[in-house]
Each structure stands twice: as structure tokens, then as C-alpha cells.
Write a protein that holds these residues in place. Structure first.
Motif, PDB file in Angstrom:
ATOM      1  N   LYS A  39       0.833  -1.211   0.000  1.00 49.15           N
ATOM      2  CA  LYS A  39       0.000   0.000   0.000  1.00 49.15           C
ATOM      3  C   LYS A  39       0.866   1.258   0.000  1.00 49.15           C
ATOM      4  CE  LYS A  39      -4.138  -1.900   2.095  1.00 49.15           C
ATOM      5  NZ  LYS A  39      -5.092  -1.818   3.202  1.00 49.15           N
ATOM      6  N   ARG A  40       1.954   1.227   0.790  1.00 49.27           N
ATOM      7  CA  ARG A  40       2.855   2.379   0.833  1.00 49.27           C
ATOM      8  C   ARG A  40       3.491   2.614  -0.530  1.00 49.27           C
ATOM      9  NH1 ARG A  40       8.007   2.516   1.077  1.00 49.27           N
ATOM     10  NH2 ARG A  40       8.210   0.354   1.729  1.00 49.27           N
ATOM     11  N   LEU A  41       3.929   1.530  -1.175  1.00 53.89           N
ATOM     12  CA  LEU A  41       4.532   1.653  -2.501  1.00 53.89           C
ATOM     13  C   LEU A  41       3.531   2.165  -3.534  1.00 53.89           C
ATOM     14  CD1 LEU A  41       6.731  -1.565  -2.606  1.00 53.89           C
ATOM     15  CD2 LEU A  41       7.532   0.807  -2.552  1.00 53.89           C
ATOM     16  N   GLN A  42       2.288   1.693  -3.452  1.00 54.24           N
ATOM     17  CA  GLN A  42       1.257   2.164  -4.374  1.00 54.24           C
ATOM     18  C   GLN A  42       1.016   3.662  -4.199  1.00 54.24           C
ATOM     19  OE1 GLN A  42      -2.098  -0.358  -3.570  1.00 54.24           O
ATOM     20  NE2 GLN A  42      -1.510  -1.866  -5.110  1.00 54.24           N
ATOM     21  N   ARG A  43       0.968   4.112  -2.935  1.00 55.54           N
ATOM     22  CA  ARG A  43       0.778   5.551  -2.680  1.00 55.54           C
ATOM     23  C   ARG A  43       1.947   6.358  -3.257  1.00 55.54           C
ATOM     24  NH1 ARG A  43      -1.057   4.228   2.799  1.00 55.54           N
ATOM     25  NH2 ARG A  43       1.126   4.370   3.336  1.00 55.54           N
ATOM     26  N   GLU A  44       3.164   5.856  -3.049  1.00 48.33           N
ATOM     27  CA  GLU A  44       4.333   6.562  -3.569  1.00 48.33           C
ATOM     28  C   GLU A  44       4.308   6.617  -5.094  1.00 48.33           C
ATOM     29  OE1 GLU A  44       7.870   4.808  -1.958  1.00 48.33           O
ATOM     30  OE2 GLU A  44       7.365   5.370   0.096  1.00 48.33           O
ATOM     31  N   LEU A  45       3.935   5.512  -5.733  1.00 47.15           N
ATOM     32  CA  LEU A  45       3.864   5.497  -7.195  1.00 47.15           C
ATOM     33  C   LEU A  45       2.783   6.435  -7.709  1.00 47.15           C
ATOM     34  CD1 LEU A  45       4.372   1.698  -7.938  1.00 47.15           C
ATOM     35  CD2 LEU A  45       5.954   3.573  -8.445  1.00 47.15           C
ATOM     36  N   GLN A  46       1.655   6.478  -7.013  1.00 42.16           N
ATOM     37  CA  GLN A  46       0.586   7.387  -7.422  1.00 42.16           C
ATOM     38  C   GLN A  46       1.046   8.837  -7.290  1.00 42.16           C
ATOM     39  OE1 GLN A  46      -2.722   6.219  -4.998  1.00 42.16           O
ATOM     40  NE2 GLN A  46      -3.371   4.596  -6.381  1.00 42.16           N
ATOM     41  N   GLN A  47       1.781   9.135  -6.221  1.00 40.96           N
ATOM     42  CA  GLN A  47       2.293  10.492  -6.054  1.00 40.96           C
ATOM     43  C   GLN A  47       3.277  10.832  -7.168  1.00 40.96           C
ATOM     44  OE1 GLN A  47       3.905  10.470  -2.110  1.00 40.96           O
ATOM     45  NE2 GLN A  47       1.923  10.828  -1.131  1.00 40.96           N
ATOM     46  N   LEU A  48       4.134   9.878  -7.533  1.00 44.99           N
ATOM     47  CA  LEU A  48       5.077  10.112  -8.622  1.00 44.99           C
ATOM     48  C   LEU A  48       4.345  10.333  -9.940  1.00 44.99           C
ATOM     49  CD1 LEU A  48       7.905   7.549  -7.847  1.00 44.99           C
ATOM     50  CD2 LEU A  48       8.044  10.033  -7.719  1.00 44.99           C
ATOM     51  N   ASP A  49       3.307   9.540 -10.189  1.00 47.41           N
ATOM     52  CA  ASP A  49       2.532   9.703 -11.414  1.00 47.41           C
ATOM     53  C   ASP A  49       1.897  11.086 -11.460  1.00 47.41           C
ATOM     54  OD1 ASP A  49       1.325   6.276 -11.683  1.00 47.41           O
ATOM     55  OD2 ASP A  49       3.158   7.220 -12.421  1.00 47.41           O
ATOM     56  N   CYS A  50       1.393  11.550 -10.350  1.00 48.12           N
ATOM     57  CA  CYS A  50       0.776  12.877 -10.302  1.00 48.12           C
ATOM     58  C   CYS A  50       1.803  13.954 -10.611  1.00 48.12           C
ATOM     59  CB  CYS A  50       0.152  13.136  -8.930  1.00 48.12           C
ATOM     60  SG  CYS A  50      -1.309  12.153  -8.609  1.00 48.12           S
ATOM     61  N   THR A  51       3.003  13.819 -10.084  1.00 44.89           N
ATOM     62  CA  THR A  51       4.019  14.834 -10.342  1.00 44.89           C
ATOM     63  C   THR A  51       4.431  14.819 -11.810  1.00 44.89           C
ATOM     64  OG1 THR A  51       5.795  13.347  -9.657  1.00 44.89           O
ATOM     65  CG2 THR A  51       4.917  14.824  -7.988  1.00 44.89           C
ATOM     66  N   PHE A  52       4.497  13.610 -12.401  1.00 46.89           N
ATOM     67  CA  PHE A  52       4.837  13.543 -13.813  1.00 46.89           C
ATOM     68  C   PHE A  52       3.742  14.193 -14.651  1.00 46.89           C
ATOM     69  CE2 PHE A  52       7.581   9.725 -12.730  1.00 46.89           C
ATOM     70  CZ  PHE A  52       8.755  10.437 -12.857  1.00 46.89           C
ATOM     71  N   GLU A  53       2.493  13.963 -14.296  1.00 50.45           N
ATOM     72  CA  GLU A  53       1.390  14.559 -15.036  1.00 50.45           C
ATOM     73  C   GLU A  53       1.449  16.079 -14.936  1.00 50.45           C
ATOM     74  OE1 GLU A  53      -2.245  12.849 -13.644  1.00 50.45           O
ATOM     75  OE2 GLU A  53      -1.690  10.842 -14.269  1.00 50.45           O
ATOM     76  N   LEU A  54       1.744  16.591 -13.752  1.00 48.36           N
ATOM     77  CA  LEU A  54       1.836  18.034 -13.582  1.00 48.36           C
ATOM     78  C   LEU A  54       2.980  18.611 -14.406  1.00 48.36           C
ATOM     79  CD1 LEU A  54       1.156  18.406  -9.745  1.00 48.36           C
ATOM     80  CD2 LEU A  54      -0.378  18.981 -11.625  1.00 48.36           C
ATOM     81  N   GLU A  55       4.093  17.892 -14.454  1.00 50.94           N
ATOM     82  CA  GLU A  55       5.225  18.355 -15.262  1.00 50.94           C
ATOM     83  C   GLU A  55       4.861  18.358 -16.745  1.00 50.94           C
ATOM     84  OE1 GLU A  55       8.424  15.790 -14.169  1.00 50.94           O
ATOM     85  OE2 GLU A  55       8.727  16.766 -12.226  1.00 50.94           O
ATOM     86  N   ASP A  56       4.139  17.311 -17.189  1.00 45.94           N
ATOM     87  CA  ASP A  56       3.719  17.248 -18.592  1.00 45.94           C
ATOM     88  C   ASP A  56       2.783  18.400 -18.937  1.00 45.94           C
ATOM     89  OD1 ASP A  56       5.225  14.966 -18.891  1.00 45.94           O
ATOM     90  OD2 ASP A  56       3.503  13.589 -18.680  1.00 45.94           O
ATOM     91  N   ILE A  57       1.860  18.691 -18.036  1.00 43.74           N
ATOM     92  CA  ILE A  57       0.919  19.789 -18.272  1.00 43.74           C
ATOM     93  C   ILE A  57       1.669  21.125 -18.325  1.00 43.74           C
ATOM     94  CG2 ILE A  57      -1.006  21.081 -17.230  1.00 43.74           C
ATOM     95  CD1 ILE A  57      -2.015  18.363 -16.137  1.00 43.74           C
ATOM     96  N   ALA A  58       2.609  21.304 -17.416  1.00 45.68           N
ATOM     97  CA  ALA A  58       3.390  22.542 -17.395  1.00 45.68           C
ATOM     98  C   ALA A  58       4.202  22.685 -18.683  1.00 45.68           C
ATOM     99  CB  ALA A  58       4.314  22.556 -16.197  1.00 45.68           C
ATOM    100  N   ALA A  59       4.770  21.582 -19.172  1.00 43.66           N
ATOM    101  CA  ALA A  59       5.543  21.617 -20.413  1.00 43.66           C
ATOM    102  C   ALA A  59       4.644  21.970 -21.605  1.00 43.66           C
ATOM    103  CB  ALA A  59       6.235  20.275 -20.632  1.00 43.66           C
ATOM    104  N   GLU A  60       3.433  21.438 -21.618  1.00 43.18           N
ATOM    105  CA  GLU A  60       2.513  21.731 -22.714  1.00 43.18           C
ATOM    106  C   GLU A  60       2.073  23.194 -22.682  1.00 43.18           C
ATOM    107  OE1 GLU A  60      -0.762  18.999 -22.835  1.00 43.18           O
ATOM    108  OE2 GLU A  60       0.541  17.257 -22.868  1.00 43.18           O
ATOM    109  N   LEU A  61       1.894  23.745 -21.485  1.00 42.64           N
ATOM    110  CA  LEU A  61       1.484  25.133 -21.364  1.00 42.64           C
ATOM    111  C   LEU A  61       2.578  26.085 -21.832  1.00 42.64           C
ATOM    112  CD1 LEU A  61      -0.390  25.080 -17.939  1.00 42.64           C
ATOM    113  CD2 LEU A  61      -1.391  25.275 -20.219  1.00 42.64           C
ATOM    114  N   GLU A  62       3.832  25.666 -21.672  1.00 43.79           N
ATOM    115  CA  GLU A  62       4.938  26.517 -22.082  1.00 43.79           C
ATOM    116  C   GLU A  62       5.047  26.593 -23.612  1.00 43.79           C
ATOM    117  OE1 GLU A  62       8.446  25.100 -20.163  1.00 43.79           O
ATOM    118  OE2 GLU A  62       7.782  25.791 -18.207  1.00 43.79           O
TER     119      GLU A  62
END
Length: 63
Positions: A39-62
């Protein structure tokens, strides 16, 4: 004298069955810890996925 015979009658000895339950308890705790780790690993992976998505969105906005 009666008291000493009374004490001997009610001496509680450990049954051999209780020894066999100790490994089962350890095994159960290991299973619980493994589930908690998953469960801890799943939470960490989900958090990493969210950060990657935010980075992708920020890159697209630029663009």
C-alpha cells in the motif's frame, strides 16, 4: 499443608499447542507488513505519477 497441595493442583503448564501458534503469529504479522508495504509503494507510485502529469501539463502550457 493443605495450601501446598492446593498450589500443586492449579499449576498451569504451557501446552505444546501454544508453541505451534507462535510461528503462525509471526507469519501473519509478516503478511500484514507485506500488505502495508504494498500500500505504501502504491501511494508513492501514485504520487510520482501525479508529479509527472503536472510536469507534462506545465511543459505543454509553455509551448
Amino acid at each position: 499443608m493443605e495450601r501446598s497441595s492446593f498450589d500443586r493442583e492449579f499449576v498451569v503448564e504451557r501446552s505444546p499447542r501454544s508453541k505451534s501458534r507462535e510461528p503462525a503469529k509471526k507469519r501473519k504479522w509478516r503478511e500484514i507488513e507485506a500488505i502495508q508495504d504494498q500500500k505504501r509503494l502504491q501511494r508513492e507510485l501514485q504520487q510520482l505519477d501525479c508529479t509527472f502529469e503536472l510536469e507534462d501539463i506545465a511543459a505543454e502550457l509553455e509551448r
